[in-house]
Design an enzyme around this catalytic site. Structure first.
Site, PDB file in Angstrom:
ATOM      1  N   ASP A  61     -17.062 -13.929 -60.415  1.00 51.57           N
ATOM      2  CA  ASP A  61     -17.970 -14.811 -59.693  1.00 51.57           C
ATOM      3  C   ASP A  61     -19.204 -14.011 -59.286  1.00 51.57           C
ATOM      4  OD1 ASP A  61     -18.800 -17.159 -58.503  1.00 51.57           O
ATOM      5  OD2 ASP A  61     -17.721 -16.804 -56.635  1.00 51.57           O
ATOM      6  N   ASN A  63     -22.292 -14.213 -60.936  1.00 49.83           N
ATOM      7  CA  ASN A  63     -23.215 -13.902 -62.035  1.00 49.83           C
ATOM      8  C   ASN A  63     -24.604 -14.492 -61.791  1.00 49.83           C
ATOM      9  OD1 ASN A  63     -21.120 -12.627 -63.356  1.00 49.83           O
ATOM     10  ND2 ASN A  63     -20.639 -14.381 -64.655  1.00 49.83           N
ATOM     11  N   ARG A  65     -25.926 -15.344 -58.869  1.00 51.20           N
ATOM     12  CA  ARG A  65     -26.533 -14.670 -57.729  1.00 51.20           C
ATOM     13  C   ARG A  65     -27.099 -13.313 -58.148  1.00 51.20           C
ATOM     14  NH1 ARG A  65     -22.435 -13.614 -53.111  1.00 51.20           N
ATOM     15  NH2 ARG A  65     -21.640 -15.520 -54.070  1.00 51.20           N
ATOM     16  N   ASN A 110     -16.979 -26.998 -64.123  1.00 53.08           N
ATOM     17  CA  ASN A 110     -18.200 -26.432 -64.698  1.00 53.08           C
ATOM     18  C   ASN A 110     -18.752 -27.318 -65.810  1.00 53.08           C
ATOM     19  OD1 ASN A 110     -16.935 -23.021 -64.516  1.00 53.08           O
ATOM     20  ND2 ASN A 110     -18.112 -24.174 -63.011  1.00 53.08           N
ATOM     21  N   ARG A 114     -22.439 -28.208 -64.264  1.00 49.21           N
ATOM     22  CA  ARG A 114     -23.459 -27.219 -64.569  1.00 49.21           C
ATOM     23  C   ARG A 114     -24.699 -27.854 -65.192  1.00 49.21           C
ATOM     24  NH1 ARG A 114     -21.586 -21.677 -64.694  1.00 49.21           N
ATOM     25  NH2 ARG A 114     -20.622 -21.514 -62.648  1.00 49.21           N
TER      26      ARG A 114
END
Length: 283
Positions: A61, A63, A65, A110, A114
């Protein structure tokens, strides 16, 4: 990160998406120098086979950011750096004797939530990663998830990778793509009902005979050991529908590092922490 270093990353981002670029973009987080390697070796020496988990599950988790913090306009740079880091992570697991690793790469949520371009980029990155992993060492790579929910090209690559590595006997790598833990349980129950119906059994007989072990056998990971340790990066502390059934007795380890910044020392500390825990298995 210093301004000059950020500028170098931005320049690299504009060039070809090569493996060399991915390795370079994450090199700053790997740790360098003799003292670092000395500490790594010290940690390794204390990890005897009896304390190493058989199955490690990883929720990578942070990526997006990571990409934002480095000034990238697209989250794809973070996802590519995270994918490169997962290759390192698998090597670390293999080197200390972990037998099974499950990587959470793309959830059912996702697929629905997304941004279209980000999802398109992520699907391409996952396909490239899966193909690369199938050519590493003697790893057995298996897709766990709903292939029917995926774009045809990605589903094809995952199927080819699973077939290509079918006879491999090294590290077993599960790629959780198009995956949801609750959906997996539903699919397992449906499979049990269908099989029972084919055999001519009644619903009353099924209700009387159904066991947790039977459900476990029909999960995507049927026949594999449940994860001993579940790791999540980026400081988030939630399960996000990952291995809901299998992680009932797992140990959890949350680390602050963003996915692409994960270092071997961070991983070994997680294993060291796991080794000190008194596992009660629900007690």
């Amino acid at each position: 990160m210093p301004r000059k270093e950020r500028a170098r990353h931005r320049t690299a981002a504009g060039g070809p998406r090569t493996e060399e670029y991915l390795r370079r973009v994450t090199s700053s987080s790997r740790g360098r120098g003799p003292l670092y390697r000395l500490y790594i070796n010290r940690l390794r020496r204390h990890l005897t086979p009896d304390v190493v988990p058989r199955h490690v599950a990883m929720m990578i988790d942070g990526n997006r950011r990571w990409a934002r913090q480095l000034g990238y306009a697209s989250a794809a740079h973070g996802h590519r750096a995270g994918a490169a880091k997962m290759r390192d992570f698998l090597e670390w697991c293999d080197d200390i004797g972990v037998q099974v690793v499950t990587l959470y790469l793309l959830s059912n949520d996702n697929l629905r939530k997304r941004d279209t371009q980000e999802l398109s980029d992520l699907i391409e990155i996952i396909a490239e990663l899966a193909d690369a992993l199938s050519r590493e060492r003697d790893w057995r790579v298996l897709h766990v998830g709903r292939a029917d929910l995926l774009p045809a090209d990605l589903a094809r690559v995952l199927s080819e990778v699973s077939e290509r590595t079918r006879g491999h006997t090294g590290l077993h790598v599960n790629l959780a793509v198009g995956y949801g833990g609750r959906s997996e349980i539903v699919d397992a129950v449906r499979s049990i009902i269908a099989k029972h119906d084919e055999e001519g059994g009644s619903l009353e007989e099924l209700a009387a005979s159904l066991t947790p072990e039977q459900i476990g056998e029909h999960l995507y990971t049927g026949g594999q050991p449940d994860p001993d340790l579940v790791i999540r990066t980026s400081g988030e502390q939630r399960l996000s529908d990952f291995l809901v059934w299998q992680s009932a007795h797992s140990e959890f380890y949350f680390m602050e590092a963003l996915g692409p910044d994960l270092r071997e020392v961070d991983f070994l500390r997680a294993i060291r922490d796991f080794a000190t825990r008194d596992r009660r298995y629900g007690g």
